[in-house]
Design an enzyme around this catalytic site. Structure first.
Site, PDB file in Angstrom:
ATOM      1  N   LYS A  55       1.348  -1.327  -0.215  1.00 35.55           N
ATOM      2  CA  LYS A  55       0.043   0.181  -0.002  1.00 35.55           C
ATOM      3  C   LYS A  55       0.935   1.107  -0.181  1.00 35.55           C
ATOM      4  CE  LYS A  55      -3.160  -2.594   2.270  1.00 35.55           C
ATOM      5  NZ  LYS A  55      -4.826  -2.960   3.326  1.00 35.55           N
TER       6      LYS A  55
ATOM      7  N   HIS B 158      -8.926  -3.111  -5.666  1.00 35.85           N
ATOM      8  CA  HIS B 158      -7.887  -3.524  -4.791  1.00 35.85           C
ATOM      9  C   HIS B 158      -9.386  -2.599  -3.717  1.00 35.85           C
ATOM     10  CE1 HIS B 158      -7.035  -3.029  -0.050  1.00 35.85           C
ATOM     11  NE2 HIS B 158      -6.186  -4.438  -1.118  1.00 35.85           N
TER      12      HIS B 158
ATOM     13  N   GLU C 106     -11.354 -10.318  -0.314  1.00 39.69           N
ATOM     14  CA  GLU C 106     -10.652  -9.140   0.439  1.00 39.69           C
ATOM     15  C   GLU C 106     -12.301  -9.115   0.993  1.00 39.69           C
ATOM     16  OE1 GLU C 106      -6.768  -8.105   1.073  1.00 39.69           O
ATOM     17  OE2 GLU C 106      -7.315  -6.532  -1.014  1.00 39.69           O
TER      18      GLU C 106
HETATM   19  P1  13P Z   1      -4.608  -5.960   5.900  1.00 36.38           P
HETATM   20  O1  13P Z   1      -3.659  -7.427   5.933  1.00 36.38           O
HETATM   21  O2  13P Z   1      -3.849  -5.597   6.651  1.00 36.38           O
HETATM   22  O3  13P Z   1      -5.567  -7.000   6.742  1.00 36.38           O
HETATM   23  O4  13P Z   1      -3.764  -5.463   4.554  1.00 36.38           O
HETATM   24  C1  13P Z   1      -4.747  -6.356   3.668  1.00 36.38           C
HETATM   25  C2  13P Z   1      -5.498  -6.186   1.722  1.00 36.38           C
HETATM   26  O5  13P Z   1      -5.788  -4.762   1.787  1.00 36.38           O
HETATM   27  C3  13P Z   1      -4.027  -6.190   1.329  1.00 36.38           C
HETATM   28  O6  13P Z   1      -4.360  -6.075  -0.438  1.00 36.38           O
END
Ligand code: 13P
Length: 262
Positions: free
Chosen positions: A11, A94, A166
């Protein structure tokens, strides 16, 4: 059996120097594991430095997004050709892109097609919000996101696609989906939709990652499920020890599954 695929989505974290340091810390441990595919997705600016460190290594490098046009007046955007110069893969759709930057299933589909045309592997993210989950809309949301996101994609193209489920309520919250709940969505919703569009054998070969608060202490139980083929890891991919521990969990589960099949 599908090979596990664990990817780190960094990110908007890590400077170029910090990204280099993290990859240097990861490489020796990750190169020792050959039964799991791995990737890291740094910020755009750090991608070339990370890609240089990964030359000749198995660790793949990805971008976190891509625009669909080849070039032109699109201030701030990066084209598929630019990404493919340095990356093996790209993440599209995402939930943070959808929620904070207005991405839609339609633009996800355009990004996916452009990424594939440029020769990239693409991770397509889908997942319901907390509100949608509580309203019992998970299946409907995932079905819409996949239907529109993968519209016009052929069985051959699907070979270069990974789906990442996700659930938005699990991202960055420390509250992962239970292995059973996540596997239910993978096995009973996503895989059947992939079968319908791409046929049984392609759908069986495609990898469906789970993402959302994966940590070293819950990775093995998630990966042990029948249809969880790896993970898209956020927070826990920012530290070498926790990311390596998650990849090791996948490697261990793979060995156990193969032994039980033998
Ligand atoms: P986390 O593992 O910090 O919850 O984030 C997941 C994510 O958005 C991966 O793209």
């Amino acid at each position: 059996m599908r090979k596990f695929f664990v990817a780190g989505n960094w990110k908007m974290n890590k400077t170029i120097a910090e990204s280099r340091a993290l990859v240097q810390a990861l490489l020796p441990d990750l190169e020792a594991i050959d039964n799991v595919d791995t990737a890291v997705c740094p910020s755009y600016l750090a991608v070339p430095a990370v890609a240089e460190l990964c030359l000749g290594a198995e660790l793949k490098v990805g971008a976190q997004n891509v625009h669909w046009e080849e070039s032109g007046a699109f201030t701030g955007a990066v084209s598929p050709q630019m990404v493919s110069e340095v990356c093996d893969l790209v993440i599209v759709g995402h939930s943070e892109r959808r929620q904070l930057f207005g991405e839609t299933d339609e633009t996800v589909n355009k990004r996916l097609k452009a990424g594939l045309a440029a020769g990239l592997e693409v991770i397509v993210c889908i997942g319901e919000t907390l509100e949608e989950n509580e309203a019992g809309q998970t299946e409907a949301v995932v079905t819409r996101q996949l239907g529109e996101g993968l519209a016009g994609i052929s069985e051959t193209q699907a070979a270069s696609i990974t789906i990442a489920y996700e659930p938005v309520w699990a991202i960055g919250t420390g509250r992962a989906a239970t292995p059973e709940d996540a596997n239910h969505v993978h096995k009973d919703v996503i895989r059947p939709l992939l079968k319908k569009q791409f046929g049984q054998s392609r759908a069986e070969a495609m990898r469906i990652q789970y993402g959302g608060s994966i940590k070293p202490d819950n990775a093995a139980e998630l990966f042990a499920m029948s249809d969880i083929d790896g993970g898209l890891v956020g927070g826990a991919s920012l530290k070498a020890d926790s990311f390596v521990a998650i990849v090791k969990a996948a490697s261990m589960v793979d060995i156990i599954k193969k032994e039980s099949e033998a």
